[in-house]
Design an enzyme around this catalytic site. Structure first.
Site, PDB file in Angstrom:
ATOM      1  N   ALA A  72      39.488  38.220  39.471  1.00 10.96           N
ATOM      2  CA  ALA A  72      38.693  40.040  39.156  1.00 10.96           C
ATOM      3  C   ALA A  72      38.122  40.310  39.756  1.00 10.96           C
ATOM      4  O   ALA A  72      37.495  40.999  40.241  1.00 10.96           O
ATOM      5  CB  ALA A  72      38.346  40.667  37.635  1.00 10.96           C
ATOM      6  N   ASP A  73      36.484  39.437  40.429  1.00 11.88           N
ATOM      7  CA  ASP A  73      35.377  39.382  41.486  1.00 11.88           C
ATOM      8  C   ASP A  73      35.497  39.883  42.631  1.00 11.88           C
ATOM      9  O   ASP A  73      35.156  40.234  43.122  1.00 11.88           O
ATOM     10  CB  ASP A  73      34.639  38.380  41.253  1.00 11.88           C
ATOM     11  CG  ASP A  73      33.588  38.664  39.577  1.00 11.88           C
ATOM     12  OD1 ASP A  73      33.607  40.169  40.164  1.00 11.88           O
ATOM     13  OD2 ASP A  73      32.757  37.915  39.546  1.00 11.88           O
ATOM     14  N   LEU A  74      37.452  38.798  42.410  1.00 17.94           N
ATOM     15  CA  LEU A  74      37.515  39.269  44.039  1.00 17.94           C
ATOM     16  C   LEU A  74      38.350  40.362  44.675  1.00 17.94           C
ATOM     17  O   LEU A  74      38.927  40.613  45.718  1.00 17.94           O
ATOM     18  CB  LEU A  74      38.188  37.181  45.033  1.00 17.94           C
ATOM     19  CG  LEU A  74      37.029  37.101  44.690  1.00 17.94           C
ATOM     20  CD1 LEU A  74      37.854  35.131  44.623  1.00 17.94           C
ATOM     21  CD2 LEU A  74      36.320  36.767  45.756  1.00 17.94           C
TER      22      LEU A  74
END
Length: 414
Positions: A183-185
């Site tokens: 999700a962060d990427l």
């Protein structure tokens, strides 16, 4: 354009981000040639990833910081080609400096919780007032409207809410967190797409805009590319473990020295698998002749493959499958994968370097996985020390003199 120029040359990006989702977006913009000015809070020690273990320094890698010279490997990778300045944005004088920078900038990127930038007086409305053509990219857990509760999100929280944790693993197993902070990427990729699209719009109309990207929305949107709700209504499994029956033969299979991945959903690929196994007659077997028939007998088919692959090495399996035109590959550990000569040769994974001591610890990080026929792209400058470029940016971009900078520093604004 001159051959070898980077496509975003001349664009100024103000980077208010911290941790991973935001800094990865601005890393990509920096690799494409933008001048990224990373704005860090001197009162908190700057970007939180400055304190992520492991650290790299004169003595190589270590899990704890041995000296002030040591720098987090996370930051070394995420802050390349960026300039660092310090601004304590809780002070009005620092906010004034920031808005001065906005007047000269093309893009602002932040990943605060929804509403935080507005409360600080540095949100989209404030930026648009001083620069109507500004592009303001906000990456947050749930979007600019916020969410119930704290509204704050970490990668694992977003994975949990998105449904992704119930797509991997065996059908009856516990939820599985994707090991990569997906999700962060993923959210920053959409943010960069949004920024580049907004740049095109500014060039056409002169009108800036806010680019609002939700981590939850990005990941759930990606998940919905597979019709999981339809599978559920039809009683088909949404979690399939190491094989995928609805595409049989498809999945991961054991070898004598590890695992191989095999993808053969079409009749042509499946026939290649049967030839590789030395049983070409299975292509005419009524259980396996068509895709639907193979799906109906997936358990039996995958058991046959388990027995065949289990008696051979990874290299043997991949070689014979390739000979028969079947997509297959060894399942590699991360450390093995990042030293692949192909991705290294293309600059998609690179050696990371300490700004003072070079590559003393054999540490790898992301290159820019985009290659242009005419333009350049990538990273050629090391991560900056906290506030390393403060004076230079204030002098060259804003024209502040030494006395003004000294006054700002003495007041605690810098």
């Amino acid at each position: 354009m001159n051959a070898g120029d980077k496509p975003l040359r001349g664009r100024i990006v103000l980077d208010l981000t911290t941790a991973l989702a935001g800094p990865y977006a601005t890393l990509l913009l920096a690799g494409l040639g933008a001048t990224v000015i990373k704005i860090e809070n001197p009162a908190t020690g700057g970007d939180s990833s400055r304190n992520n273990a492991p650290y790299l320094g004169a003595d190589g890698l270590r899990m704890d910081r041995g000296s002030a010279d040591d720098m987090s490997v996370s930051l070394i990778g995420r802050a390349r080609n960026k300039q660092s300045i310090t601004l304590n944005l809780k002070q009005q004088a620092a906010r004034d400096v920031f808005l001065d920078l906005v007047r000269h900038a093309d893009v602002v990127v932040e990943n605060y919780a929804a509403g935080t930038a507005d409360r600080l007086g540095i949100g989209y409305t404030a930026c648009r007032e001083v620069n109507p053509s500004i592009i303001y990219a906000a990456i947050s857990g749930f979007g600019a409207q916020g969410a119930p509760g704290s509204g704050k999100a970490m990668d694992s929280i977003i994975q949990a809410l998105s449904g992704v944790m119930y797509t991997s693993g065996e059908p009856e197993s516990d939820p599985v967190r994707v090991g990569l902070p997906i999700a962060d990427l993923l959210a920053p990729l959409f943010a960069v797409i949004g920024v580049l699209s907004a740049i095109v719009e500014v060039e056409q109309s002169g009108v800036g805009q806010q680019v609002d990207v939700s981590m939850l929305g990005a990941l759930t949107s990606l998940l919905s590319i597979e019709p999981f709700d339809a599978f559920e209504l039809l009683g088909a499994p949404t979690r399939t473990g190491r094989t995928l029956p609805r595409l049989a033969p498809f999945g991961m299979f054991p070898a004598k020295d590890g695992w191989v991945a095999l993808c053969a959903p079409t009749d042509t690929f499946a026939a290649g698998v049967f030839r590789a196994m030395g049983t070409p007659e299975l292509a005419d077997d009524p259980r396996f002749r068509t895709r639907d028939q193979r799906v109906g007998h997936a358990t039996e088919l995958h058991a046959r493959l388990d027995a065949w692959t289990g008696a051979r090495t990874r290299d043997e399996i991949v070689a014979v499958l390739a000979e028969h035109g079947v997509p297959a590959a060894p399942v590699r550990a991360p450390a093995e994968a990042i030293h692949d000569e192909l991705v290294r040769g293309r600059g998609e994974v690179v050696d990371l370097e300490h700004p003072d001591h070079g590559a003393t610890g054999q540490v790898s990080g992301p290159g820019l996985p985009i290659r242009f026929s005419e333009s350049a792209a990538g990273f050629d400058l090391p991560a900056p020390r906290l506030g390393e470029h403060t004076d230079d940016v204030l002098r060259t971009v804003l024209g502040y003199d030494g006395d003004r900078i000294t006054g700002l520093r003495e007041s605690g604004a810098l």
